[in-house]
Design an enzyme around this catalytic site. Structure first.
Site, short mmCIF file in Angstrom:
data_model
loop_
_atom_site.label_atom_id
_atom_site.label_comp_id
_atom_site.label_asym_id
_atom_site.label_seq_id
_atom_site.Cartn_x
_atom_site.Cartn_y
_atom_site.Cartn_z
N ASP A 179 6.84 -7.11 9.82
CA ASP A 179 6.01 -6.73 8.68
C ASP A 179 6.93 -6.57 7.46
O ASP A 179 7.70 -5.61 7.39
CB ASP A 179 5.27 -5.42 8.94
CG ASP A 179 4.17 -5.55 9.98
OD1 ASP A 179 4.32 -6.36 10.92
OD2 ASP A 179 3.16 -4.82 9.88
N LYS B 161 -1.26 -8.54 4.62
CA LYS B 161 -1.48 -7.11 4.91
C LYS B 161 -1.62 -6.35 3.61
O LYS B 161 -0.86 -6.58 2.67
CB LYS B 161 -0.30 -6.60 5.74
CG LYS B 161 -0.33 -5.12 6.08
CD LYS B 161 0.87 -4.77 6.97
CE LYS B 161 1.02 -3.27 7.16
NZ LYS B 161 2.20 -2.92 7.98
N LYS C 6 -4.51 -7.82 7.88
CA LYS C 6 -4.24 -6.49 8.40
C LYS C 6 -4.42 -5.45 7.30
O LYS C 6 -3.56 -5.29 6.45
CB LYS C 6 -2.83 -6.40 8.97
CG LYS C 6 -2.46 -5.02 9.51
CD LYS C 6 -1.04 -5.01 10.06
CE LYS C 6 -0.60 -3.60 10.44
NZ LYS C 6 0.79 -3.57 10.98
#
Length: 337
Positions: free
Chosen positions: A174, A237, A273
């Site tokens: 991430d 995300k 996400k």
């Protein structure tokens, strides 16, 4: 009464992480728009402007959908299976990470039918501990990198951060984008950095974090979404969870529309996400409705949709127990993270 159906194949068949989404940015029909800074800027600023009133009204309307009985039970189990169970604190210890791994694999030890979560998400120095804790369970290990959460470091430092996490066994990375460069209009710099991180990630799937609360406008969130996907993101995300404004229904809806349109144009499927601020079952179900109504069943799977959360799992477990027993057990009946 609306329901959330199980994923169903499309006319061309469902996509998998090993399929079209694994293609490099040079393979898709929009590769030419990243040939220069001018071309990339022209493309991103040529995207349709976001109707903020319409976006927020649609997100609010979808949030009123009522999900009951068997559909709610399905949604709860689906949400559990989509969680990246996260601990990103300076006080993290190996013991805390091992406990998190045990909970990820067996969220409710009293009910073996409870789904395991998708992944545990930790800092790079905790990846090896997390990997050992979930070995053999099918739970993946995600690691934040690139000088998370601010992203204020030189590129070689960021890439070393990524390589350390991958070497320790991370299945997913991430990363945070350089918001300062993005807001200054240095889109090609952000693009090239994502490309470099993607390469350093190797076989690990890459989630690109925009920190939507710092991007100021919906137009910027749309541009960041396309920029991340053009650079090869496997997921886009919303947030780090470390700022005041994190995942919201409108910004997540906007990103869902972006991945839908990107697949229509390129054939490449990208996951979404939302992270930060999603704490209750009611919240999670609202986001699942957004997914179902915007992109459909192909994204109702933890290969394509995740919740970045730490406290959400406990509320899902309590609601799951209530559906099974008719009684609300309360927080004393779930583990404290």
């Amino acid at each position: 009464m609306p329901t959330i159906p199980p994923p169903a194949p499309t006319a061309t068949g469902p996509l998998s992480p090993a399929g079209p989404a694994a293609r490099t940015p040079d393979d898709h029909p929009l590769a030419h728009v990243t040939a220069s800074d001018t071309a990339l800027r022209g493309f991103l600023h040529g995207l349709p402007g976001v109707d903020a009133v319409g976006l927020e009204a649609r997100a609010a309307a979808l949030g009123t959908r009522s999900i009951k009985t068997t559909a709610k039970a399905y949604a709860i189990d689906l949400a559990i299976s989509m969680i990246d169970l996260t601990t990103l604190e300076g006080a993290d210890t190996p013991g805390k990470v091992r406990a998190l791994g045990a909970k990820a694999a067996h969220p409710d030890p009293t009910d073996p039918a409870t789904p395991k979560v998708a992944a545990v998400c930790v800092y790079p120095d905790m990846v090896e501990t997390a990997k050992a804790a979930v070995a053999g369970t099918g739970v993946r290990v995600a690691s934040v990198a690139t000088a998370f959460p601010a992203g204020r470091a030189a590129l070689d430092v960021k890439l070393a951060d990524v390589r350390d996490a991958v070497a320790a066994g991370a299945d997913e990375i991430d990363m945070v984008i350089d918001r300062g460069a993005f807001l200054a209009g240095r889109y090609l710099k952000v693009y090239e950095e994502i490309r470099a991180v993607k390469e350093a990630s190797g076989a690990a799937r890459l989630k690109v974090i925009f920190e939507t609360g710092e991007l100021s406008t919906y137009d910027n969130i749309r541009r960041a979404s396309w920029l991340g996907m053009l650079a090869g993101a496997d997921f886009i995300k919303t947030s780090t969870g470390k700022v005041a404004v994190n995942a919201t229904p409108p910004n997540t809806l906007l990103m869902l529309e972006a991945v839908r349109d990107f697949r229509d144009r390129t054939g490449v499927q990208v996951g979404v996400k939302p992270a930060g601020g999603i704490r209750t079952t009611k919240d999670a179900v609202k986001f699942l409705v957004l997914v179902n109504e915007t992109v459909g069943g192909d994204w109702l799977d933890n290969d394509w949709f995740r919740f970045g959360a730490s406290s959400l799992l406990n509320d899902l477990l309590m609601q799951r127990q209530k559906l099974a027993t008719g009684r609300y057990s309360g927080p004393d009946y779930v583990t404290v993270d």
